[in-house]
Design a protein around this motif. Sequence first.
Motif, PDB file in Angstrom:
ATOM      1  N   GLU A 159       0.835  -1.201   0.000  1.00 23.84           N
ATOM      2  CA  GLU A 159       0.000   0.000   0.000  1.00 23.84           C
ATOM      3  C   GLU A 159       0.866   1.247   0.000  1.00 23.84           C
ATOM      4  O   GLU A 159       0.613   2.220  -0.702  1.00 23.84           O
ATOM      5  CB  GLU A 159      -0.897   0.011   1.243  1.00 23.84           C
ATOM      6  CG  GLU A 159      -2.066  -0.932   1.158  1.00 23.84           C
ATOM      7  CD  GLU A 159      -3.164  -0.370   0.275  1.00 23.84           C
ATOM      8  OE1 GLU A 159      -3.389   0.843   0.344  1.00 23.84           O
ATOM      9  OE2 GLU A 159      -3.752  -1.141  -0.489  1.00 23.84           O
ATOM     10  N   LEU A 160       1.922   1.173   0.806  1.00 23.52           N
ATOM     11  CA  LEU A 160       2.837   2.301   0.937  1.00 23.52           C
ATOM     12  C   LEU A 160       3.506   2.614  -0.396  1.00 23.52           C
ATOM     13  O   LEU A 160       3.552   3.753  -0.844  1.00 23.52           O
ATOM     14  CB  LEU A 160       3.894   1.938   1.966  1.00 23.52           C
ATOM     15  CG  LEU A 160       4.718   3.068   2.517  1.00 23.52           C
ATOM     16  CD1 LEU A 160       3.925   3.756   3.584  1.00 23.52           C
ATOM     17  CD2 LEU A 160       6.008   2.542   3.076  1.00 23.52           C
ATOM     18  N   VAL A 168       1.098   4.131  -2.983  1.00 18.97           N
ATOM     19  CA  VAL A 168       0.621   5.494  -2.817  1.00 18.97           C
ATOM     20  C   VAL A 168       1.695   6.509  -3.194  1.00 18.97           C
ATOM     21  O   VAL A 168       1.393   7.648  -3.515  1.00 18.97           O
ATOM     22  CB  VAL A 168       0.108   5.712  -1.380  1.00 18.97           C
ATOM     23  CG1 VAL A 168       1.237   5.940  -0.434  1.00 18.97           C
ATOM     24  CG2 VAL A 168      -0.867   6.855  -1.335  1.00 18.97           C
ATOM     25  N   LEU A 169       2.950   6.088  -3.207  1.00 19.30           N
ATOM     26  CA  LEU A 169       4.003   7.023  -3.592  1.00 19.30           C
ATOM     27  C   LEU A 169       3.933   7.296  -5.087  1.00 19.30           C
ATOM     28  O   LEU A 169       3.809   6.365  -5.880  1.00 19.30           O
ATOM     29  CB  LEU A 169       5.384   6.442  -3.266  1.00 19.30           C
ATOM     30  CG  LEU A 169       5.720   6.309  -1.800  1.00 19.30           C
ATOM     31  CD1 LEU A 169       7.111   5.722  -1.641  1.00 19.30           C
ATOM     32  CD2 LEU A 169       5.664   7.652  -1.120  1.00 19.30           C
ATOM     33  N   PRO A 170       4.010   8.559  -5.518  1.00 16.62           N
ATOM     34  CA  PRO A 170       4.010   8.848  -6.944  1.00 16.62           C
ATOM     35  C   PRO A 170       5.232   8.207  -7.609  1.00 16.62           C
ATOM     36  O   PRO A 170       6.259   7.991  -6.962  1.00 16.62           O
ATOM     37  CB  PRO A 170       4.109  10.366  -7.001  1.00 16.62           C
ATOM     38  CG  PRO A 170       3.703  10.846  -5.676  1.00 16.62           C
ATOM     39  CD  PRO A 170       4.046   9.780  -4.717  1.00 16.62           C
ATOM     40  N   ASP A 171       5.087   7.915  -8.922  1.00 15.31           N
ATOM     41  CA  ASP A 171       6.145   7.182  -9.621  1.00 15.31           C
ATOM     42  C   ASP A 171       7.502   7.884  -9.549  1.00 15.31           C
ATOM     43  O   ASP A 171       8.522   7.233  -9.384  1.00 15.31           O
ATOM     44  CB  ASP A 171       5.754   6.937 -11.081  1.00 15.31           C
ATOM     45  CG  ASP A 171       5.060   8.134 -11.695  1.00 15.31           C
ATOM     46  OD1 ASP A 171       5.091   9.208 -11.059  1.00 15.31           O
ATOM     47  OD2 ASP A 171       4.504   8.001 -12.790  1.00 15.31           O
ATOM     48  N   PHE A 172       7.503   9.215  -9.624  1.00 11.95           N
ATOM     49  CA  PHE A 172       8.804   9.883  -9.639  1.00 11.95           C
ATOM     50  C   PHE A 172       9.509   9.760  -8.286  1.00 11.95           C
ATOM     51  O   PHE A 172      10.742   9.734  -8.234  1.00 11.95           O
ATOM     52  CB  PHE A 172       8.660  11.350 -10.052  1.00 11.95           C
ATOM     53  CG  PHE A 172       8.119  12.254  -9.001  1.00 11.95           C
ATOM     54  CD1 PHE A 172       8.963  12.955  -8.170  1.00 11.95           C
ATOM     55  CD2 PHE A 172       6.760  12.413  -8.835  1.00 11.95           C
ATOM     56  CE1 PHE A 172       8.470  13.779  -7.203  1.00 11.95           C
ATOM     57  CE2 PHE A 172       6.255  13.244  -7.875  1.00 11.95           C
ATOM     58  CZ  PHE A 172       7.116  13.925  -7.051  1.00 11.95           C
ATOM     59  N   VAL A 173       8.733   9.643  -7.206  1.00 14.86           N
ATOM     60  CA  VAL A 173       9.368   9.461  -5.895  1.00 14.86           C
ATOM     61  C   VAL A 173      10.080   8.123  -5.843  1.00 14.86           C
ATOM     62  O   VAL A 173      11.210   8.017  -5.344  1.00 14.86           O
ATOM     63  CB  VAL A 173       8.327   9.579  -4.761  1.00 14.86           C
ATOM     64  CG1 VAL A 173       8.955   9.285  -3.428  1.00 14.86           C
ATOM     65  CG2 VAL A 173       7.709  10.950  -4.749  1.00 14.86           C
ATOM     66  N   LEU A 226      13.247   8.452  -7.862  1.00 21.85           N
ATOM     67  CA  LEU A 226      14.261   9.226  -7.146  1.00 21.85           C
ATOM     68  C   LEU A 226      14.845   8.433  -5.984  1.00 21.85           C
ATOM     69  O   LEU A 226      16.050   8.483  -5.739  1.00 21.85           O
ATOM     70  CB  LEU A 226      13.669  10.535  -6.624  1.00 21.85           C
ATOM     71  CG  LEU A 226      13.430  11.620  -7.674  1.00 21.85           C
ATOM     72  CD1 LEU A 226      12.778  12.838  -7.042  1.00 21.85           C
ATOM     73  CD2 LEU A 226      14.736  12.025  -8.318  1.00 21.85           C
ATOM     74  N   LEU A 227      13.979   7.680  -5.288  1.00 23.42           N
ATOM     75  CA  LEU A 227      14.480   6.895  -4.162  1.00 23.42           C
ATOM     76  C   LEU A 227      15.425   5.802  -4.638  1.00 23.42           C
ATOM     77  O   LEU A 227      16.456   5.542  -4.005  1.00 23.42           O
ATOM     78  CB  LEU A 227      13.319   6.287  -3.372  1.00 23.42           C
ATOM     79  CG  LEU A 227      12.513   7.279  -2.538  1.00 23.42           C
ATOM     80  CD1 LEU A 227      11.396   6.566  -1.803  1.00 23.42           C
ATOM     81  CD2 LEU A 227      13.390   8.013  -1.550  1.00 23.42           C
ATOM     82  N   PHE A 255       2.037   4.713 -19.421  1.00 19.88           N
ATOM     83  CA  PHE A 255       2.543   5.784 -20.280  1.00 19.88           C
ATOM     84  C   PHE A 255       2.908   7.031 -19.482  1.00 19.88           C
ATOM     85  O   PHE A 255       3.875   7.707 -19.807  1.00 19.88           O
ATOM     86  CB  PHE A 255       1.538   6.109 -21.391  1.00 19.88           C
ATOM     87  CG  PHE A 255       1.698   5.212 -22.571  1.00 19.88           C
ATOM     88  CD1 PHE A 255       1.245   3.909 -22.525  1.00 19.88           C
ATOM     89  CD2 PHE A 255       2.347   5.646 -23.707  1.00 19.88           C
ATOM     90  CE1 PHE A 255       1.425   3.058 -23.588  1.00 19.88           C
ATOM     91  CE2 PHE A 255       2.530   4.798 -24.778  1.00 19.88           C
ATOM     92  CZ  PHE A 255       2.069   3.511 -24.722  1.00 19.88           C
ATOM     93  N   GLY A 256       2.131   7.319 -18.430  1.00 25.30           N
ATOM     94  CA  GLY A 256       2.489   8.443 -17.591  1.00 25.30           C
ATOM     95  C   GLY A 256       3.850   8.212 -16.954  1.00 25.30           C
ATOM     96  O   GLY A 256       4.702   9.106 -16.896  1.00 25.30           O
ATOM     97  N   PHE A 300       6.864   8.887 -19.331  1.00 31.56           N
ATOM     98  CA  PHE A 300       7.336  10.266 -19.411  1.00 31.56           C
ATOM     99  C   PHE A 300       8.306  10.560 -18.281  1.00 31.56           C
ATOM    100  O   PHE A 300       9.356  11.146 -18.477  1.00 31.56           O
ATOM    101  CB  PHE A 300       6.149  11.226 -19.292  1.00 31.56           C
ATOM    102  CG  PHE A 300       5.350  11.337 -20.538  1.00 31.56           C
ATOM    103  CD1 PHE A 300       5.576  12.369 -21.419  1.00 31.56           C
ATOM    104  CD2 PHE A 300       4.386  10.414 -20.833  1.00 31.56           C
ATOM    105  CE1 PHE A 300       4.854  12.474 -22.580  1.00 31.56           C
ATOM    106  CE2 PHE A 300       3.655  10.506 -21.997  1.00 31.56           C
ATOM    107  CZ  PHE A 300       3.889  11.535 -22.867  1.00 31.56           C
ATOM    108  N   ILE A 301       7.903  10.128 -17.077  1.00 40.69           N
ATOM    109  CA  ILE A 301       8.709  10.436 -15.904  1.00 40.69           C
ATOM    110  C   ILE A 301      10.062   9.745 -15.980  1.00 40.69           C
ATOM    111  O   ILE A 301      11.115  10.361 -15.832  1.00 40.69           O
ATOM    112  CB  ILE A 301       7.986   9.983 -14.622  1.00 40.69           C
ATOM    113  CG1 ILE A 301       6.655  10.691 -14.483  1.00 40.69           C
ATOM    114  CG2 ILE A 301       8.836  10.202 -13.412  1.00 40.69           C
ATOM    115  CD1 ILE A 301       6.757  12.123 -14.151  1.00 40.69           C
ATOM    116  N   LEU A 361      13.824  11.242 -16.170  1.00 36.38           N
ATOM    117  CA  LEU A 361      14.732  11.185 -15.022  1.00 36.38           C
ATOM    118  C   LEU A 361      15.970  10.345 -15.298  1.00 36.38           C
ATOM    119  O   LEU A 361      17.017  10.576 -14.721  1.00 36.38           O
ATOM    120  CB  LEU A 361      14.000  10.634 -13.791  1.00 36.38           C
ATOM    121  CG  LEU A 361      13.037  11.609 -13.144  1.00 36.38           C
ATOM    122  CD1 LEU A 361      12.330  10.944 -11.984  1.00 36.38           C
ATOM    123  CD2 LEU A 361      13.745  12.844 -12.662  1.00 36.38           C
TER     124      LEU A 361
END
Lengths: 310, 295
Positions: free
Chosen positions: B118-119, B122-127, B130-131, B230-231, B234-235, B239
């Motif tokens: 779940e955690l 809920v985090l957006p893909d870019f996070v 980056l992590l 697809f979203g 892009f990210i 990155l």
Amino acid sequence: MNKILTAGLIITLLMMVAAFFGQFVAPHGLSEHVEVDYQIDENGDSVLLAPPYPPSASNPFGTDKYGYDLMAKLIAGGKYTIIATISVAVVRIVIGGAIGLLLGYLSKSKPSRADRLPIWNALNGIPTLIIVWMIMIGISMNPEASPFKLALILSVVAALVGIPTVASTVKEKTIVLRDKQFVLSSKSIGASHWTIIRRHLIPHLQESFLILFVQEIVLILGLFGQLAIFNIFVGGTLVYNNPWPEPPEYVSRTNEWSGLIGQALSNLVNHQWLLFIPLLVYTVFILGFHMISLGLESMFKRRFSKFSHI
Amino acid sequence: MIKAAQYTSIFVGILLFILVFAMVPAVLQPSPMDGSLQFYWWEGLSRLGSYFDGLANGQSFLYLAGKTEHSFMEQIGSSFAVTFSYVIIGASIGMTIGMLLGVYFAVTRARWLKSLLELLGVLPDFVIVLLLQFLIVIIADETGLVVFQIASFSTDDPAVALPLISSVIIPAIYMIRNVALHMSQALTEDYISFAKARGLGKRYIIFYHALPNVLPFVKADLHKFMGILFGNLFIFEYLYHLNGVTLLVFSNAYAFEGYQYNLVVNGIFTLLLLYAIVFTLLRALIFGWEKVFTR
């Protein structure tokens, strides 16, 4: 109230309080900045100290490369993040919810089966990021308009792209409720449409609305973050062109949280706190809302749910 | 016959939508005087007109990168190959892993595993991207060992492992959550307790009674899954500096002479083609699953 809900509420409320009242207790304001400094060590050699300074006692979150305190920036930008996301979520829920409620109540359609593939479904395939990018890219770079006005425009766009999904979710739920027996019986004793909506549908949907609201906040924060990756910041972007071949520098005008992440993307390898601290603040904020939504779900689930046979 | 007409009209509608939609940055601009928003309708229409004019003589397939002019047809091949391979791998492996783990998550009693998922969900893909990059940097700082490259710094030495990982896990997380949700709903149905009463095995019930009733939901959610795929594209192309279609289009959308309508339209058409291919592939994959698990 369960534990996870309480924890989520505490986290988000603390962060909101910090963003709105933190400037009165923070060690530095947004206008102060640390100068370039010389320090003479025990051998008598002088060392040039230039910002960005890493986190230290006087600047708990460090400073950016112009010497401004990162904590002050986070406090200043948090107001934009919090107000923008919550108001976008409110608009999405109120307008999308009203549209979905009316569509679900008045439409003749049956609850949709899962294997039906309406063409509108394909609209889900367009990432919202691209839609908002297309609209905002022309007006977001070095704008004349004030940060507030630009944040408002972005919020309106973000609200509009989210309304259809909220409306269709609420519509599905309303169609299920509409066919229940208590609605039929109140119809048969002559209740008006408005009474049925007000007395039966809305009270049954309010829990869904609450959960949807919190989930929308998480989605909106994610959208703002994705836009910030592409240098579209809430409140506008300042572009400083560097001499070739250096890439241009993008700076958020409002110091909004996702903007601080976006403008520090090049700090992955050095001066990492400039990227890591805003990312941490942003992530914790999202997780806080996520915990609220989990807590609410489990609170409501305990009342209604069926249990797995396996 | 009616169906054919329907599909043609949908197809034409999508083409028109893209042509109009790509106009937006040209139409919507701040006024140079006071920064208020202005709609320059003629600007948009003239871009559209010159795009159609340029189709005949090939002008529409030229674009600027900085100040250099390139041919879209020459450049798109390699970008398409990059994007295509990542999307295909992400879509097929992500979906398969997602489906299997989704079934597992629906029946497992390990609560911490669920909350971890779940955690991550809920985090957006870019996070997440980056992590992952941060993790590599930290490992490199501590041990001096660069496990994977964090981004492509040149075309000869592209980053592969990290983009591959993120192209798989982000769709997979969505799929796991979705399948687990519908699976645990299906397991509350009466036909499951009936099957159990008949003495059928647990594994048999899960795969032959519950899973066939989950697949329609997966099918209906396919467009949303594609949207996430697809979203995410892009990210992570941005990155990781992958030379894919989205990076080609969106890093060059504004060149020396301003907004490039032609490039954006061509690029979105390419993505649309990609979308169609991947969508067909995933439908075929689900069709295969249905054949295996429906008696």
